[in-house]
Scaffold this motif. Structure first.
Motif, PDB file in Angstrom:
ATOM      1  N   TRP A 245      39.432-103.475  68.797  1.00 27.48           N
ATOM      2  CA  TRP A 245      39.664-103.827  67.398  1.00 27.48           C
ATOM      3  C   TRP A 245      38.862-105.056  66.978  1.00 27.48           C
ATOM      4  CZ3 TRP A 245      41.431-108.561  66.007  1.00 27.48           C
ATOM      5  CH2 TRP A 245      42.068-109.329  66.991  1.00 27.48           C
TER       6      TRP A 245
ATOM      7  N   PRO B 226      35.525-105.942  67.315  1.00 25.53           N
ATOM      8  CA  PRO B 226      34.311-105.661  66.534  1.00 25.53           C
ATOM      9  C   PRO B 226      34.608-105.044  65.179  1.00 25.53           C
ATOM     10  CG  PRO B 226      34.067-104.871  68.789  1.00 25.53           C
ATOM     11  CD  PRO B 226      35.495-105.295  68.625  1.00 25.53           C
ATOM     12  N   LEU B 227      35.649-104.216  65.094  1.00 20.55           N
ATOM     13  CA  LEU B 227      36.007-103.625  63.797  1.00 20.55           C
ATOM     14  C   LEU B 227      36.451-104.705  62.820  1.00 20.55           C
ATOM     15  CD1 LEU B 227      38.020-100.529  65.082  1.00 20.55           C
ATOM     16  CD2 LEU B 227      35.655-100.583  64.250  1.00 20.55           C
TER      17      LEU B 227
ATOM     18  N   LEU C  48      35.662-107.901  62.946  1.00 19.95           N
ATOM     19  CA  LEU C  48      34.500-108.737  62.616  1.00 19.95           C
ATOM     20  C   LEU C  48      33.614-108.052  61.583  1.00 19.95           C
ATOM     21  CD1 LEU C  48      33.523-110.109  66.137  1.00 19.95           C
ATOM     22  CD2 LEU C  48      34.568-111.378  64.252  1.00 19.95           C
ATOM     23  N   ASN C  49      33.430-106.751  61.742  1.00 24.07           N
ATOM     24  CA  ASN C  49      32.615-105.997  60.794  1.00 24.07           C
ATOM     25  C   ASN C  49      33.239-106.031  59.403  1.00 24.07           C
ATOM     26  OD1 ASN C  49      30.400-104.112  60.149  1.00 24.07           O
ATOM     27  ND2 ASN C  49      32.092-102.706  59.796  1.00 24.07           N
ATOM     28  N   ASP C  50      34.534-105.772  59.328  1.00 20.54           N
ATOM     29  CA  ASP C  50      35.208-105.776  58.032  1.00 20.54           C
ATOM     30  C   ASP C  50      35.226-107.173  57.416  1.00 20.54           C
ATOM     31  OD1 ASP C  50      35.606-103.087  58.273  1.00 20.54           O
ATOM     32  OD2 ASP C  50      37.722-103.225  58.792  1.00 20.54           O
TER      33      ASP C  50
ATOM     34  N   ALA D   5      32.967-109.540  57.931  1.00 19.57           N
ATOM     35  CA  ALA D   5      31.604-109.830  57.480  1.00 19.57           C
ATOM     36  C   ALA D   5      31.303-109.124  56.160  1.00 19.57           C
ATOM     37  CB  ALA D   5      30.593-109.428  58.551  1.00 19.57           C
ATOM     38  N   ARG D   6      31.722-107.869  56.056  1.00 22.70           N
ATOM     39  CA  ARG D   6      31.503-107.120  54.818  1.00 22.70           C
ATOM     40  C   ARG D   6      32.246-107.764  53.652  1.00 22.70           C
ATOM     41  NH1 ARG D   6      32.704-101.555  56.496  1.00 22.70           N
ATOM     42  NH2 ARG D   6      34.724-102.229  55.799  1.00 22.70           N
TER      43      ARG D   6
ATOM     44  N   ARG E 174      30.556-111.113  52.666  1.00 24.29           N
ATOM     45  CA  ARG E 174      29.339-110.924  51.869  1.00 24.29           C
ATOM     46  C   ARG E 174      29.681-110.540  50.426  1.00 24.29           C
ATOM     47  NH1 ARG E 174      27.636-108.620  56.712  1.00 24.29           N
ATOM     48  NH2 ARG E 174      28.092-106.539  55.938  1.00 24.29           N
TER      49      ARG E 174
END
Length: 149
Positions: free
Chosen positions: A16, A18-19, A21-23, A25-26, A29
């Motif tokens: 979970w 990386p998921l 972190l990805n969310d 970061a999105r 931004r």
């Protein structure tokens, strides 16, 4: 599928992270784009300005694209916009005329200061109420994970 803290709490497996972190970061931004829009900037432009302000002087376009994590053609479009705004400029390399180096213009400082402030305010909002020790642990974990990439 977006990361859900509720499901992550019961999920001990590290998948979970990386998921999340990805969310994060999105979302970061998108929120930063909202704050930078009145300045005529975007999060992508901010990343380039930040690298130019804090990185080695007069980087090549290739070095800059690699440092920011974007493809060359994407950087070219961003640099076109930054040049139109008077924030950055491309200058020929002293030793190889085929190479263009990128530097911030003298007029970049107000844009950089305002965009840096927008990023700092967003960071403060996102971390408000989180204990300093938790933030430090998070920083240490992220640094360790980055070092392993």
């Amino acid at each position: 599928m977006a990361f859900s803290p509720a499901t992550a709490a019961s999920d001990i497996a590290p998948e979970w992270i990386p998921l999340a972190l990805n969310d994060l970061a999105r979302g970061w931004r998108a929120r930063l784009d909202e704050r930078l829009r009145p300045l005529g900037l975007s999060c992508a432009m901010w990343a380039v300005i930040r690298r130019l302000a804090n990185g080695p002087a007069a980087q090549t376009q290739r070095e800059l694209a690699e440092a920011v994590g974007i493809e060359g053609p994407t950087l070219v479009r961003l640099l076109d916009r930054l040049e139109q705004c008077g924030i950055a400029r491309r200058v020929p390399d002293a030793d190889d005329r085929r190479i263009k180096r990128v530097e911030l213009s003298e007029q970049a400082r107000p844009s950089w200061d305002a965009s840096l402030q927008a990023g700092l305010e967003l960071s403060r909002e996102l971390t408000r109420g989180i204990a300093a020790s938790d933030l430090e642990t998070t920083r240490q974990v992220l640094v360790t994970m980055l070092a392993r990439l």
